[in-house]
Design an enzyme around this catalytic site. Sequence first.
Site, PDB file in Angstrom:
ATOM      1  N   LYS A 116      36.850  54.292  55.609  1.00 31.31           N
ATOM      2  CA  LYS A 116      37.975  53.348  55.660  1.00 31.31           C
ATOM      3  C   LYS A 116      39.032  53.749  56.688  1.00 31.31           C
ATOM      4  CE  LYS A 116      37.864  51.453  50.984  1.00 31.31           C
ATOM      5  NZ  LYS A 116      37.031  52.146  50.014  1.00 31.31           N
ATOM      6  N   GLU A 200      47.990  54.322  51.804  1.00 31.51           N
ATOM      7  CA  GLU A 200      48.421  52.974  52.173  1.00 31.51           C
ATOM      8  C   GLU A 200      49.662  52.589  51.391  1.00 31.51           C
ATOM      9  OE1 GLU A 200      45.253  50.184  51.510  1.00 31.51           O
ATOM     10  OE2 GLU A 200      44.168  50.852  53.288  1.00 31.51           O
ATOM     11  N   HIS A 235      40.693  47.328  40.146  1.00 31.58           N
ATOM     12  CA  HIS A 235      40.224  47.215  41.536  1.00 31.58           C
ATOM     13  C   HIS A 235      38.764  46.791  41.656  1.00 31.58           C
ATOM     14  CE1 HIS A 235      44.027  49.057  42.299  1.00 31.58           C
ATOM     15  NE2 HIS A 235      43.660  50.225  41.804  1.00 31.58           N
ATOM     16  N   ARG A 297      27.135  44.644  54.416  1.00 26.30           N
ATOM     17  CA  ARG A 297      25.982  44.269  53.588  1.00 26.30           C
ATOM     18  C   ARG A 297      26.214  42.900  52.991  1.00 26.30           C
ATOM     19  NH1 ARG A 297      28.695  44.651  48.673  1.00 26.30           N
ATOM     20  NH2 ARG A 297      30.215  46.324  48.606  1.00 26.30           N
TER      21      ARG A 297
HETATM   22  P1  ADP Z   1      36.627  49.554  47.548  1.00 22.42           P
HETATM   23  O1  ADP Z   1      35.878  50.167  48.674  1.00 22.42           O
HETATM   24  O2  ADP Z   1      36.597  50.379  46.322  1.00 22.42           O
HETATM   25  O3  ADP Z   1      36.247  48.124  47.361  1.00 22.42           O
HETATM   26  P2  ADP Z   1      39.097  48.549  48.725  1.00 22.42           P
HETATM   27  O4  ADP Z   1      39.849  49.243  49.776  1.00 22.42           O
HETATM   28  O5  ADP Z   1      38.325  47.360  49.123  1.00 22.42           O
HETATM   29  O6  ADP Z   1      38.162  49.606  48.012  1.00 22.42           O
HETATM   30  O7  ADP Z   1      40.094  48.172  47.545  1.00 22.42           O
HETATM   31  C1  ADP Z   1      39.649  47.647  46.340  1.00 22.42           C
HETATM   32  C2  ADP Z   1      40.745  46.851  45.687  1.00 22.42           C
HETATM   33  O8  ADP Z   1      41.890  47.666  45.464  1.00 22.42           O
HETATM   34  C3  ADP Z   1      41.262  45.693  46.493  1.00 22.42           C
HETATM   35  O9  ADP Z   1      40.492  44.530  46.312  1.00 22.42           O
HETATM   36  C4  ADP Z   1      42.671  45.531  45.954  1.00 22.42           C
HETATM   37  O10 ADP Z   1      42.667  44.838  44.734  1.00 22.42           O
HETATM   38  C5  ADP Z   1      43.084  46.946  45.687  1.00 22.42           C
HETATM   39  N1  ADP Z   1      43.801  47.513  46.839  1.00 22.42           N
HETATM   40  C6  ADP Z   1      43.238  48.120  47.901  1.00 22.42           C
HETATM   41  N2  ADP Z   1      44.186  48.509  48.783  1.00 22.42           N
HETATM   42  C7  ADP Z   1      45.378  48.133  48.263  1.00 22.42           C
HETATM   43  C8  ADP Z   1      46.731  48.256  48.673  1.00 22.42           C
HETATM   44  N3  ADP Z   1      47.068  48.874  49.806  1.00 22.42           N
HETATM   45  N4  ADP Z   1      47.695  47.732  47.881  1.00 22.42           N
HETATM   46  C9  ADP Z   1      47.389  47.132  46.713  1.00 22.42           C
HETATM   47  N5  ADP Z   1      46.136  46.993  46.260  1.00 22.42           N
HETATM   48  C10 ADP Z   1      45.128  47.488  47.017  1.00 22.42           C
HETATM   49  P1  ADP Z   2      31.197  43.615  46.256  1.00 21.70           P
HETATM   50  O1  ADP Z   2      31.969  44.574  47.126  1.00 21.70           O
HETATM   51  O2  ADP Z   2      29.895  43.153  46.829  1.00 21.70           O
HETATM   52  O3  ADP Z   2      32.008  42.530  45.711  1.00 21.70           O
HETATM   53  P2  ADP Z   2      31.235  45.724  44.442  1.00 21.70           P
HETATM   54  O4  ADP Z   2      32.481  46.201  45.082  1.00 21.70           O
HETATM   55  O5  ADP Z   2      31.222  45.564  42.975  1.00 21.70           O
HETATM   56  O6  ADP Z   2      30.755  44.378  44.998  1.00 21.70           O
HETATM   57  O7  ADP Z   2      30.119  46.735  44.971  1.00 21.70           O
HETATM   58  C1  ADP Z   2      28.749  46.671  44.731  1.00 21.70           C
HETATM   59  C2  ADP Z   2      28.477  47.485  43.525  1.00 21.70           C
HETATM   60  O8  ADP Z   2      27.382  46.912  42.873  1.00 21.70           O
HETATM   61  C3  ADP Z   2      28.052  48.913  43.754  1.00 21.70           C
HETATM   62  O9  ADP Z   2      29.113  49.771  43.853  1.00 21.70           O
HETATM   63  C4  ADP Z   2      27.218  49.215  42.502  1.00 21.70           C
HETATM   64  O10 ADP Z   2      27.993  49.789  41.469  1.00 21.70           O
HETATM   65  C5  ADP Z   2      26.766  47.864  42.048  1.00 21.70           C
HETATM   66  N1  ADP Z   2      25.331  47.653  42.153  1.00 21.70           N
HETATM   67  C6  ADP Z   2      24.478  48.235  42.983  1.00 21.70           C
HETATM   68  N2  ADP Z   2      23.250  47.764  42.815  1.00 21.70           N
HETATM   69  C7  ADP Z   2      23.330  46.853  41.838  1.00 21.70           C
HETATM   70  C8  ADP Z   2      22.379  45.996  41.216  1.00 21.70           C
HETATM   71  N3  ADP Z   2      21.100  45.985  41.593  1.00 21.70           N
HETATM   72  N4  ADP Z   2      22.804  45.166  40.249  1.00 21.70           N
HETATM   73  C9  ADP Z   2      24.079  45.142  39.895  1.00 21.70           C
HETATM   74  N5  ADP Z   2      25.012  45.925  40.466  1.00 21.70           N
HETATM   75  C10 ADP Z   2      24.652  46.775  41.414  1.00 21.70           C
END
Ligand code: ADP
Ligand code: ADP
Length: 656
Positions: A116, A200, A235, A297
């Site tokens: 990230k 952040e 989250h 992906r």
């Molecule tokens: P992940 O890789 O676990 O998906 P993200 O960076 O996409 O991590 O963050 C997941 C979620 O966390 C976001 O959809 C949002 O709801 C919350 N989040 C992430 N960054 C921030 C931020 N700077 N401030 C507030 N909420 C955040």
């Molecule tokens: P997205 O970012 O696509 O909205 P998530 O943040 O929930 O979804 O990330 C995908 C997550 O799905 C992975 O971290 C894992 O925990 C879960 N996962 C992986 N493979 C499978 C599967 N075959 N069925 C359901 N969940 C899965």
Amino acid sequence: MFRSVLIANRGEIACRIARTAKQLGLRTIAVYSAADADALHVRVCDEAHPIGPAEPQESYLSIDRLIEVAKTTAADCVHPGYGFLSENADFAERCEQAGIAFIGPPAEAIRAMGLKDRAKALMERAGVPVVPGYHGDRQDATFLKRKAYEIGYPVLIKPAAGGGGRGLRRVDKHADFEAALEAAIREGEAAFGVSRVLIEKFVVAPRHIEFQVFADRHSGIIHLGERDCSLQRRHQKVIEEAPAPGMTSQLRAQIGAAAVKAASAVGYVGAGTVEFLADWSSGLRADAFWFIEMNTRLQVEHPVTEAVTGLDLVEWQFRIAAGERLPLQQSQLHIDGSAIEARLYAEDPENGFLPSTGTIVALELPDNIRVECGVEAGDRTTPYYDAMIAKIIAHEPTREAALERLAQALDRTVVVGPRNNVAFLAGLCRTSEFRQGRVDTGFIDRMLAAGGGGPSRADRAAAALGIAHLLARNPIDQVAGDDSPRSEGESEMPSPWATRDGFQLGGMRSLAVPIVIDGENGMATISYGISGMRVTVDGTAPATDARVFEVAEEAYVVRHGRQTRVRLKDFSAPASEAGVADGVLKAPMHGRVLEILAGSGDRVARGQRLAVIEAMKMEHTLRAPFDGLVSRISVDTGAQVVEGAEIMVIEHVGDA
Ligand code: ADP
Ligand code: ADP
Ligand code: MG
């Protein structure tokens, strides 16, 4: 086009990919771990190959094993789905080296976006606005703490590698920084093997709006509009929709262009998602969108985009990997109606949303609506993998209609066995905030904190109904006849009918019977009068608006989407059916050994309690399947055991 595909995944997404692959005429090759030999994804594919034990590290995450199977089956391409190896650049590289196409972006693009902090730096250089914060290399705690202060609290500490909301730590006060930093580093290291973090500005009450992008190998790149995934719990996405409430086509074009710019900056190919946070305090505005990360992906929630665009994104993935051009130009994109997806999980909303394992006793999914499912009744949810059971996707001309449709579909959904979030999802669909499209990423957590989340009282009416059903199967005269002599052998098994506290009042005979409701002890009162048997639990009569599913000695009563599990106390859950005949007692589910009640060499009688296992806060008693001798005790008290693990072995007396 390819002729065959190895699907390096399981569950609903493996089934989903197989469906499109078949339509395209591809031979579908499934892989499975020891826990998945009979899984649905194995059954829907043309062929299936074992890849190792249940633990993901040694099966679905084993690059060597997957490449080996891909080679021996002569797979043309590998589709990684989401999760598992889908964002693993080494896996993409190894596939290409073996001459097998990887359905995903080039390894360099995965690497560029995989961390990230690096991704944010790259986006800044490409002119894409990012959430303000620190994402440099310097990582000593004093320095990071100073940065947090400069950014201004609240801040969010994020592991540089990550996903699924893991390791994210919000910090509100300067004094709390060190502890939170340590925790984030520890979690990031454990889950993703990277100890770097970024800091952040914590955006208070934002919306999560992400853009689907697609690029081909011929410099074609477009976006397919946005998805609003603001309904999150800790989250993690719970319900997603397209389009985002309040999105205008002008704003979509602006943010979509930024998403395309982000993907172009890393030489993207295939399907990807660019995630943004939006401050919507004064409506959605282009200058209040900030990049957070890119997922290289297919996304879990891709069906809502498919619904409103009328496209099959998995088909696009295959075509692009096979070298074809994008099937559409940006100007040809049409967004039609509104689509909303709910993720159905085997988890317990009344108990911190803990994943719930066990056999799916019954599964009734709504028809006339899109459902993506990876299991069938009789399958098990295990502790090894993600607890998602299915996704339900409603698509209607308006958002109101889609939401109503989804809520009704959830009302018709019945999952019996593991605890699940069906009722919770239906409740969410009916909150006025969500109906008005006015939810931010903190909505669910605030709602739970305000009192929706704790364990509810046992549903006594449901329990009474379940007990009535169980008793209906047991001949009533056996109950009523407590004065009559027992038939031979009947007393072997301790039975509630042995209770001698029956009393009689005006021709009505009443009996207090110990029961177990959702793992807790309780009492049912059974009365017999001229009109027949009547069951009450703490004075509550049986529910009339519930359904009962009986499994062995237990009843699962589903009422308003909530499940109550009830049994007569002395008829404990039977020992696992498998292996009983040969005297091997196995753990019925993943759990902890609470008690071992016999010693090696002991003589035991049929029905005697031999061990107690606690799983998901429920106790399961293992009993002797026949008169015999304990020939082996395989575990110690206190041990954690996996489902199916051998607990002890009983030999027939007189066996050689
Ligand atoms: P992940 O890789 O676990 O998906 P993200 O960076 O996409 O991590 O963050 C997941 C979620 O966390 C976001 O959809 C949002 O709801 C919350 N989040 C992430 N960054 C921030 C931020 N700077 N401030 C507030 N909420 C955040
Ligand atoms: P997205 O970012 O696509 O909205 P998530 O943040 O929930 O979804 O990330 C995908 C997550 O799905 C992975 O971290 C894992 O925990 C879960 N996962 C992986 N493979 C499978 C599967 N075959 N069925 C359901 N969940 C899965
Ligand atoms: Mg994310």
